[in-house]
Design an enzyme around this catalytic site. Structure first.
Site, short mmCIF file in Angstrom:
data_model
loop_
_atom_site.label_atom_id
_atom_site.label_comp_id
_atom_site.label_asym_id
_atom_site.label_seq_id
_atom_site.Cartn_x
_atom_site.Cartn_y
_atom_site.Cartn_z
N THR A 1 0.83 -1.22 0.00
CA THR A 1 0.00 0.00 0.00
C THR A 1 0.85 1.27 0.00
OG1 THR A 1 -0.25 0.17 2.40
CG2 THR A 1 -1.88 -1.18 1.22
N LEU B 1 -2.09 5.52 -1.00
CA LEU B 1 -3.55 5.29 -0.95
C LEU B 1 -3.81 3.87 -0.48
CD1 LEU B 1 -4.41 7.32 -4.14
CD2 LEU B 1 -4.78 7.97 -1.74
N HIS B 2 -3.66 3.71 0.85
CA HIS B 2 -3.70 2.38 1.46
C HIS B 2 -5.03 1.67 1.19
CE1 HIS B 2 -0.07 3.57 3.68
NE2 HIS B 2 -0.69 4.66 4.06
N ASP B 3 -6.13 2.23 1.66
CA ASP B 3 -7.42 1.55 1.58
C ASP B 3 -7.93 1.41 0.15
OD1 ASP B 3 -8.60 3.18 4.64
OD2 ASP B 3 -7.26 1.47 4.32
#
Ligand code: RIB
Ligand code: CA
Length: 321
Positions: free
Chosen positions: A192, A237-239
């Site tokens: 991520t 932009l992890h999620d």
């Protein structure tokens, strides 16, 4: 095409917000529920934000609130990154509907019963609600098809030198989820942190414009300011990566590993121990993201966010600062 039936457990949170807006827009996904958890900000804000984001998207996806705090671990928040309201101060439409009366874990139980063997949980915040559902309802453990979570890392952390925020916020819940026997896909910082959006990439999205892109870029502006404060000039932009993978699994390379969570280490509490060399000789309990195609990820995110302004898109109230 058979849609994937998903329930998103989240703590919006700016990157959660982008992930939700992507999921609502994806024709491959049927979002049958949202559960809110305390994490980036408190439960009141994450619940309100989830309702407002669904309203912005022109959807009425049921939202059920869950745990504000971990059962044992001290409370952690990330207001320095997401702002005190969780969305960087960006004003969204007032929610057009009310939350469910059921708790998050009751709602997860009920949705798993509605879609036995089909429901996939997308967990992009601390795992308190998911752990409660799995611990309280054995039948729910059997009915959930898989849990796809943003959390952990095989390497360094971001909340501590060892731990990633979602796991660190409730390490006991995370350990329960990894030990539950439910199939898990883990999207840790290893991938991520490479789901990157540069400032130029953000401007390229902003100029497209649109009723979802405008507030999304306003939220990402706040996110970028926070990242720059920590010395980074590119957004992770992890999620959103988890949602992008659900839409296009070819984006991420996964490998099977045994994973468990440290819950009692002076420096390592919340660390996901990923046994990449099989030293513990324990059977793999998670598919772990190890590589991704960052360029295609940004292209897919952009495509989904701009789809709200295409002919036939559902109309919803405007939004802005
Ligand atoms: O470490 C990143 C994770 O923590 C993301 O889910 C972000 O929203 C925060 O909750
Ligand atoms: Ca999150």
């Amino acid at each position: 095409m058979k849609k994937r039936t998903i329930l998103i457990d989240c703590d919006p949170g700016i990157d959660d917000a982008i992930a939700l807006l992507m999921a609502f827009a994806a024709p491959e996904l049927d979002v049958v529920g949202i559960t809110s958890v305390g994490g980036n900000v408190g439960l009141e804000a994450t619940t309100r934000n989830a309702l407002a984001l669904a309203t912005l998207a022109g959807r009425r996806v049921p939202v059920a609130r869950g745990m504000d705090l971990a059962l044992i671990a001290e409370t952690k928040r990330a207001e320095s990154v997401h702002g005190t309201d969780g969305l960087g101060g960006v004003r969204l439409p007032e929610p057009s509907y009310a939350e469910e009366k059921a708790t998050a874990w009751e709602f997860i139980r009920d949705r798993a019963a509605d879609f036995p063997g089909e429901l996939e949980i997308v967990a992009i915040g601390p795992l308190s609600n998911v752990a409660m559902a799995l611990s309280a309802y054995p039948e729910t453990r059997r009915r959930i098809k898989a849990i796809h979570l943003m959390g952990g890392s095989a390497g360094a952390g971001n909340a501590t030198p060892a731990a990633e925020f979602n796991i660190f916020a409730d390490p006991h819940a995370a350990a329960a989820v990894f030990q539950s026997g439910v199939p898990i896909t883990m999207f840790g910082l290893d991938v991520t942190n490479r789901a990157n959006l540069s400032p130029a990439g953000l401007e390229a999205i902003r100029v497209i414009g649109g009723r979802v892109i405008a507030p999304s870029c306003a939220m990402l502006d706040h996110y970028l300011t926070a990242y720059r404060h920590f010395g980074r000039d590119t957004l992770a932009l992890h999620d959103p990566l988890v949602v992008a993978w659900l839409v296009d699994p070819s984006l991420v390379t996964l490998k099977p590993y045994f994973v468990d969570v440290e819950t009692d280490g002076r420096y390592t509490t919340g660390k996901t121990v990923v046994d990449v060399h099989g030293i513990l000789k324990r059977p793999p309990n998670a598919m772990v993201g190890v590589e991704l195609d960052s360029g295609r990820f940004v292209a897919l995110m952009t495509k989904l966010l701009r789809s709200y302004d295409e002919p036939g898109a559902v109309i919803a109230p405007g939004a802005g600062r």
